[in-house]
Design a protein around this motif. Sequence first.
Motif, PDB file in Angstrom:
ATOM      1  N   UNK A  31      82.072   1.230 -65.868  1.00  0.00           N
ATOM      2  CA  UNK A  31      81.846  -0.211 -65.685  1.00  0.00           C
ATOM      3  C   UNK A  31      80.707  -0.506 -64.714  1.00  0.00           C
ATOM      4  N   UNK A  32      80.325   0.462 -63.873  1.00  0.00           N
ATOM      5  CA  UNK A  32      79.218   0.253 -62.937  1.00  0.00           C
ATOM      6  C   UNK A  32      77.860   0.491 -63.585  1.00  0.00           C
ATOM      7  N   UNK A  33      77.777   1.461 -64.490  1.00  0.00           N
ATOM      8  CA  UNK A  33      76.501   1.822 -65.103  1.00  0.00           C
ATOM      9  C   UNK A  33      76.618   2.015 -66.617  1.00  0.00           C
ATOM     10  N   UNK A  34      77.127   1.032 -67.349  1.00  0.00           N
ATOM     11  CA  UNK A  34      77.258   1.201 -68.806  1.00  0.00           C
ATOM     12  C   UNK A  34      75.912   1.345 -69.510  1.00  0.00           C
ATOM     13  N   UNK A  35      74.859   0.807 -68.910  1.00  0.00           N
ATOM     14  CA  UNK A  35      73.527   0.896 -69.523  1.00  0.00           C
ATOM     15  C   UNK A  35      72.999   2.327 -69.560  1.00  0.00           C
ATOM     16  N   UNK A  36      73.637   3.242 -68.868  1.00  0.00           N
ATOM     17  CA  UNK A  36      73.225   4.642 -68.860  1.00  0.00           C
ATOM     18  C   UNK A  36      73.965   5.468 -69.922  1.00  0.00           C
ATOM     19  N   UNK A  37      74.707   4.779 -70.792  1.00  0.00           N
ATOM     20  CA  UNK A  37      75.473   5.463 -71.836  1.00  0.00           C
ATOM     21  C   UNK A  37      74.878   5.139 -73.210  1.00  0.00           C
ATOM     22  N   UNK A  38      74.627   6.192 -73.991  1.00  0.00           N
ATOM     23  CA  UNK A  38      74.113   6.049 -75.358  1.00  0.00           C
ATOM     24  C   UNK A  38      75.034   6.816 -76.293  1.00  0.00           C
ATOM     25  N   UNK A  39      75.457   6.149 -77.368  1.00  0.00           N
ATOM     26  CA  UNK A  39      76.286   6.799 -78.385  1.00  0.00           C
ATOM     27  C   UNK A  39      75.597   6.593 -79.728  1.00  0.00           C
ATOM     28  N   UNK A  40      75.346   7.690 -80.433  1.00  0.00           N
ATOM     29  CA  UNK A  40      74.636   7.628 -81.709  1.00  0.00           C
ATOM     30  C   UNK A  40      75.477   7.065 -82.842  1.00  0.00           C
ATOM     31  N   UNK A  41      74.874   7.004 -84.007  1.00  0.00           N
ATOM     32  CA  UNK A  41      75.526   6.454 -85.196  1.00  0.00           C
ATOM     33  C   UNK A  41      76.657   7.345 -85.696  1.00  0.00           C
ATOM     34  N   UNK A  42      77.649   6.699 -86.287  1.00  0.00           N
ATOM     35  CA  UNK A  42      78.735   7.368 -86.992  1.00  0.00           C
ATOM     36  C   UNK A  42      79.523   8.347 -86.114  1.00  0.00           C
ATOM     37  N   UNK A  43      79.654   8.042 -84.837  1.00  0.00           N
ATOM     38  CA  UNK A  43      80.411   8.894 -83.925  1.00  0.00           C
ATOM     39  C   UNK A  43      81.764   8.269 -83.647  1.00  0.00           C
ATOM     40  N   UNK A  44      82.728   9.104 -83.268  1.00  0.00           N
ATOM     41  CA  UNK A  44      84.076   8.640 -82.964  1.00  0.00           C
ATOM     42  C   UNK A  44      84.423   9.059 -81.546  1.00  0.00           C
ATOM     43  N   UNK A  45      84.787   8.081 -80.731  1.00  0.00           N
ATOM     44  CA  UNK A  45      85.222   8.318 -79.358  1.00  0.00           C
ATOM     45  C   UNK A  45      86.736   8.138 -79.362  1.00  0.00           C
ATOM     46  N   UNK A  46      87.463   9.198 -79.073  1.00  0.00           N
ATOM     47  CA  UNK A  46      88.912   9.204 -79.206  1.00  0.00           C
ATOM     48  C   UNK A  46      89.661   8.359 -78.193  1.00  0.00           C
ATOM     49  N   UNK A  47      90.922   8.156 -78.503  1.00  0.00           N
ATOM     50  CA  UNK A  47      91.863   7.395 -77.695  1.00  0.00           C
ATOM     51  C   UNK A  47      91.833   7.845 -76.233  1.00  0.00           C
ATOM     52  N   UNK A  48      91.778   6.879 -75.319  1.00  0.00           N
ATOM     53  CA  UNK A  48      91.891   7.115 -73.881  1.00  0.00           C
ATOM     54  C   UNK A  48      90.800   8.036 -73.324  1.00  0.00           C
ATOM     55  N   UNK A  49      89.648   8.062 -73.973  1.00  0.00           N
ATOM     56  CA  UNK A  49      88.527   8.859 -73.470  1.00  0.00           C
ATOM     57  C   UNK A  49      87.808   8.083 -72.379  1.00  0.00           C
ATOM     58  N   UNK A  50      87.342   8.789 -71.354  1.00  0.00           N
ATOM     59  CA  UNK A  50      86.597   8.186 -70.251  1.00  0.00           C
ATOM     60  C   UNK A  50      85.183   8.740 -70.260  1.00  0.00           C
TER      61      UNK A  50
END
Length: 128
Positions: A31-50
């Motif tokens: 929540x402090x630096x979300x702009x530093x996160x990139x997730x590509x196309x068609x990816x799945x981020x699982x339940x309760x992942x940090x």
Amino acid sequence: VLPLKNWIYRRILGMKVGKHTSFGLMAMVDVFFPEKITVGENSIIGYNTTILAHEYLIKEYRLGEVVIGENVLIGANTTILPGVTIGDWAVIAAGSVVHKNVAAGSFVGGNPLRELRPASTDEHSEQV
């Protein structure tokens, strides 16, 4: 719901999120630096992942970009630490702590993170 969630990540938090990417329930991004996160196309981020882009330690402070490639599967209850790049087509087993870069096409898991199956270059061409 998925398009709305991704819109919030992009427009409100400033993350870079590819098309057809899915974030599981209770996935938590920095929540402090979300702009530093990139997730590509068609990816799945699982339940309760940090996904963390910063980390406060007793005598140290870490800040780093997190880049998750395309067609990546991240299992439930995984923690991704700052400064990590996860290559395209990688699979992260549930409950892992990702503290180092993950090669494209590899299958990794655990704490400490280890390779469960080496990267295969032939495998991706069949999945496309």
